[in-house]
Design a protein around this motif. Structure first.
Motif, PDB file in Angstrom:
ATOM      1  N   GLU A 114       0.831  -1.204   0.000  1.00  0.00           N
ATOM      2  CA  GLU A 114       0.000   0.000   0.000  1.00  0.00           C
ATOM      3  C   GLU A 114       0.867   1.256   0.000  1.00  0.00           C
ATOM      4  O   GLU A 114       0.550   2.235  -0.680  1.00  0.00           O
ATOM      5  CB  GLU A 114      -0.965  -0.012   1.173  1.00  0.00           C
ATOM      6  CG  GLU A 114      -2.053  -1.049   1.007  1.00  0.00           C
ATOM      7  CD  GLU A 114      -2.910  -1.247   2.236  1.00  0.00           C
ATOM      8  OE1 GLU A 114      -2.758  -0.484   3.214  1.00  0.00           O
ATOM      9  OE2 GLU A 114      -3.746  -2.171   2.217  1.00  0.00           O
ATOM     10  N   GLU A 115       1.954   1.240   0.756  1.00  0.00           N
ATOM     11  CA  GLU A 115       2.865   2.388   0.789  1.00  0.00           C
ATOM     12  C   GLU A 115       3.526   2.597  -0.575  1.00  0.00           C
ATOM     13  O   GLU A 115       3.609   3.727  -1.066  1.00  0.00           O
ATOM     14  CB  GLU A 115       3.937   2.181   1.869  1.00  0.00           C
ATOM     15  CG  GLU A 115       4.917   3.325   1.986  1.00  0.00           C
ATOM     16  CD  GLU A 115       4.274   4.654   2.385  1.00  0.00           C
ATOM     17  OE1 GLU A 115       4.796   5.699   1.957  1.00  0.00           O
ATOM     18  OE2 GLU A 115       3.258   4.649   3.101  1.00  0.00           O
ATOM     19  N   ILE A 116       3.973   1.520  -1.199  1.00  0.00           N
ATOM     20  CA  ILE A 116       4.588   1.601  -2.533  1.00  0.00           C
ATOM     21  C   ILE A 116       3.589   2.172  -3.531  1.00  0.00           C
ATOM     22  O   ILE A 116       3.916   3.046  -4.330  1.00  0.00           O
ATOM     23  CB  ILE A 116       5.084   0.209  -2.975  1.00  0.00           C
ATOM     24  CG1 ILE A 116       6.282  -0.210  -2.126  1.00  0.00           C
ATOM     25  CG2 ILE A 116       5.418   0.186  -4.457  1.00  0.00           C
ATOM     26  CD1 ILE A 116       6.615  -1.692  -2.215  1.00  0.00           C
ATOM     27  N   THR A 117       2.356   1.698  -3.464  1.00  0.00           N
ATOM     28  CA  THR A 117       1.318   2.158  -4.386  1.00  0.00           C
ATOM     29  C   THR A 117       0.985   3.626  -4.152  1.00  0.00           C
ATOM     30  O   THR A 117       0.886   4.408  -5.104  1.00  0.00           O
ATOM     31  CB  THR A 117       0.056   1.286  -4.252  1.00  0.00           C
ATOM     32  OG1 THR A 117       0.396  -0.075  -4.515  1.00  0.00           O
ATOM     33  CG2 THR A 117      -1.026   1.746  -5.223  1.00  0.00           C
ATOM     34  N   ALA A 118       0.816   4.022  -2.901  1.00  0.00           N
ATOM     35  CA  ALA A 118       0.492   5.425  -2.590  1.00  0.00           C
ATOM     36  C   ALA A 118       1.593   6.355  -3.102  1.00  0.00           C
ATOM     37  O   ALA A 118       1.300   7.403  -3.689  1.00  0.00           O
ATOM     38  CB  ALA A 118       0.285   5.606  -1.095  1.00  0.00           C
ATOM     39  N   ARG A 119       2.829   5.985  -2.885  1.00  0.00           N
ATOM     40  CA  ARG A 119       3.948   6.813  -3.374  1.00  0.00           C
ATOM     41  C   ARG A 119       3.950   6.912  -4.894  1.00  0.00           C
ATOM     42  O   ARG A 119       4.162   7.986  -5.455  1.00  0.00           O
ATOM     43  CB  ARG A 119       5.280   6.255  -2.896  1.00  0.00           C
ATOM     44  CG  ARG A 119       5.540   6.485  -1.438  1.00  0.00           C
ATOM     45  CD  ARG A 119       6.894   5.961  -1.046  1.00  0.00           C
ATOM     46  NE  ARG A 119       7.084   6.017   0.396  1.00  0.00           N
ATOM     47  CZ  ARG A 119       8.141   5.560   1.001  1.00  0.00           C
ATOM     48  NH1 ARG A 119       9.119   4.993   0.309  1.00  0.00           N
ATOM     49  NH2 ARG A 119       8.240   5.654   2.307  1.00  0.00           N
ATOM     50  N   HIS A 120       3.731   5.766  -5.549  1.00  0.00           N
ATOM     51  CA  HIS A 120       3.705   5.777  -7.015  1.00  0.00           C
ATOM     52  C   HIS A 120       2.581   6.672  -7.538  1.00  0.00           C
ATOM     53  O   HIS A 120       2.801   7.510  -8.420  1.00  0.00           O
ATOM     54  CB  HIS A 120       3.540   4.357  -7.567  1.00  0.00           C
ATOM     55  CG  HIS A 120       3.223   4.346  -9.025  1.00  0.00           C
ATOM     56  ND1 HIS A 120       4.183   4.581  -9.988  1.00  0.00           N
ATOM     57  CD2 HIS A 120       2.053   4.194  -9.686  1.00  0.00           C
ATOM     58  CE1 HIS A 120       3.603   4.555 -11.178  1.00  0.00           C
ATOM     59  NE2 HIS A 120       2.314   4.326 -11.023  1.00  0.00           N
ATOM     60  N   LEU A 121       1.388   6.491  -6.984  1.00  0.00           N
ATOM     61  CA  LEU A 121       0.248   7.287  -7.451  1.00  0.00           C
ATOM     62  C   LEU A 121       0.494   8.775  -7.234  1.00  0.00           C
ATOM     63  O   LEU A 121       0.218   9.588  -8.124  1.00  0.00           O
ATOM     64  CB  LEU A 121      -1.034   6.843  -6.750  1.00  0.00           C
ATOM     65  CG  LEU A 121      -1.521   5.423  -7.067  1.00  0.00           C
ATOM     66  CD1 LEU A 121      -2.741   5.087  -6.219  1.00  0.00           C
ATOM     67  CD2 LEU A 121      -1.822   5.252  -8.543  1.00  0.00           C
TER      68      LEU A 121
ATOM     69  N   SER B  55       3.296  10.270  -7.180  1.00  0.00           N
ATOM     70  CA  SER B  55       4.347  10.727  -8.098  1.00  0.00           C
ATOM     71  C   SER B  55       3.834  10.964  -9.519  1.00  0.00           C
ATOM     72  O   SER B  55       4.476  11.659 -10.293  1.00  0.00           O
ATOM     73  CB  SER B  55       5.508   9.733  -8.134  1.00  0.00           C
ATOM     74  OG  SER B  55       5.178   8.579  -8.897  1.00  0.00           O
ATOM     75  N   VAL B  56       2.679  10.395  -9.849  1.00  0.00           N
ATOM     76  CA  VAL B  56       2.115  10.589 -11.188  1.00  0.00           C
ATOM     77  C   VAL B  56       0.836  11.434 -11.151  1.00  0.00           C
ATOM     78  O   VAL B  56       0.033  11.394 -12.081  1.00  0.00           O
ATOM     79  CB  VAL B  56       1.888   9.251 -11.930  1.00  0.00           C
ATOM     80  CG1 VAL B  56       3.208   8.559 -12.220  1.00  0.00           C
ATOM     81  CG2 VAL B  56       0.949   8.328 -11.165  1.00  0.00           C
ATOM     82  N   GLY B  57       0.646  12.186 -10.064  1.00  0.00           N
ATOM     83  CA  GLY B  57      -0.406  13.187 -10.044  1.00  0.00           C
ATOM     84  C   GLY B  57      -1.689  12.842  -9.316  1.00  0.00           C
ATOM     85  O   GLY B  57      -2.644  13.620  -9.340  1.00  0.00           O
ATOM     86  N   TYR B  58      -1.760  11.712  -8.675  1.00  0.00           N
ATOM     87  CA  TYR B  58      -2.940  11.373  -7.890  1.00  0.00           C
ATOM     88  C   TYR B  58      -2.849  12.072  -6.536  1.00  0.00           C
ATOM     89  O   TYR B  58      -1.765  12.220  -5.984  1.00  0.00           O
ATOM     90  CB  TYR B  58      -3.023   9.861  -7.637  1.00  0.00           C
ATOM     91  CG  TYR B  58      -3.379   9.029  -8.835  1.00  0.00           C
ATOM     92  CD1 TYR B  58      -4.585   8.344  -8.888  1.00  0.00           C
ATOM     93  CD2 TYR B  58      -2.503   8.874  -9.892  1.00  0.00           C
ATOM     94  CE1 TYR B  58      -4.916   7.542  -9.969  1.00  0.00           C
ATOM     95  CE2 TYR B  58      -2.822   8.078 -10.982  1.00  0.00           C
ATOM     96  CZ  TYR B  58      -4.026   7.417 -11.020  1.00  0.00           C
ATOM     97  OH  TYR B  58      -4.346   6.632 -12.090  1.00  0.00           O
ATOM     98  N   VAL B  59      -4.002  12.459  -6.004  1.00  0.00           N
ATOM     99  CA  VAL B  59      -4.074  13.001  -4.654  1.00  0.00           C
ATOM    100  C   VAL B  59      -4.743  11.927  -3.794  1.00  0.00           C
ATOM    101  O   VAL B  59      -5.885  11.532  -4.055  1.00  0.00           O
ATOM    102  CB  VAL B  59      -4.883  14.316  -4.610  1.00  0.00           C
ATOM    103  CG1 VAL B  59      -5.040  14.785  -3.176  1.00  0.00           C
ATOM    104  CG2 VAL B  59      -4.229  15.370  -5.485  1.00  0.00           C
TER     105      VAL B  59
ATOM    106  N   ALA C  62      -3.785  -2.344  -8.039  1.00  0.00           N
ATOM    107  CA  ALA C  62      -2.322  -2.292  -8.033  1.00  0.00           C
ATOM    108  C   ALA C  62      -1.842  -3.665  -7.599  1.00  0.00           C
ATOM    109  O   ALA C  62      -2.267  -4.176  -6.552  1.00  0.00           O
ATOM    110  CB  ALA C  62      -1.809  -1.220  -7.082  1.00  0.00           C
ATOM    111  N   ALA C  63      -0.984  -4.277  -8.415  1.00  0.00           N
ATOM    112  CA  ALA C  63      -0.472  -5.617  -8.120  1.00  0.00           C
ATOM    113  C   ALA C  63       1.042  -5.535  -7.982  1.00  0.00           C
ATOM    114  O   ALA C  63       1.735  -5.093  -8.895  1.00  0.00           O
ATOM    115  CB  ALA C  63      -0.856  -6.573  -9.247  1.00  0.00           C
TER     116      ALA C  63
END
Length: 128
Positions: A19-26, A28-32, A107-108
């Protein structure tokens, strides 16, 4: 007193790391990111975000390498999809987003069993 499963702690830590990896990725590409691990009686939403005016519910699945139960993405079966949709309805109603555009992503993540290094990260937009 009930005995704890010896792998339960590792399983929870793996899920939290995913979940942390996914939150950081999102991010970084403009998701809030609006919420993480939002809970109600019906269940839990891993991540709730906004991207380009759309509310995005992200189901995060994390596996370690060498697992016997299929890929992370394969684990989001029809029953899980129904549950996420039901919880999302509660979320939308609770926060007054009843007319918002929504999307359901997955996210997988596959982590190395020993080092927790990310071996694979896939983000499936509009997965269900």
């Amino acid at each position: 007193m009930t005995a704890r499963h010896p792998l339960r702690g590792k399983k929870n830590a793996t899920g939290q790391l995913g979940e942390e990896i996914t939150a950081r990725h999102l991010a970084s590409v403009g998701y809030v990111i609006l919420n993480r691990n939002w809970r109600c009686r019906s269940g839990e939403l891993d991540l709730v975000a906004v991207h380009r005016g759309v509310i995005v519910f992200v189901e995060v699945r994390t596996r370690t390498s060498g697992g016997r139960f299929g890929t992370a993405a394969e684990s989001v079966d029809y029953r899980k999809q129904l549950q996420v949709r039901a919880v999302a309805e509660v979320y939308l109603h609770r926060f007054g987003y009843t007319s918002a555009s929504v999307r359901f992503d997955v996210a997988a993540i596959t982590l190395d069993r020993i080092t927790d290094e990310v071996l694979e990260f896939r983000h499936f937009e509009s997965a269900f």
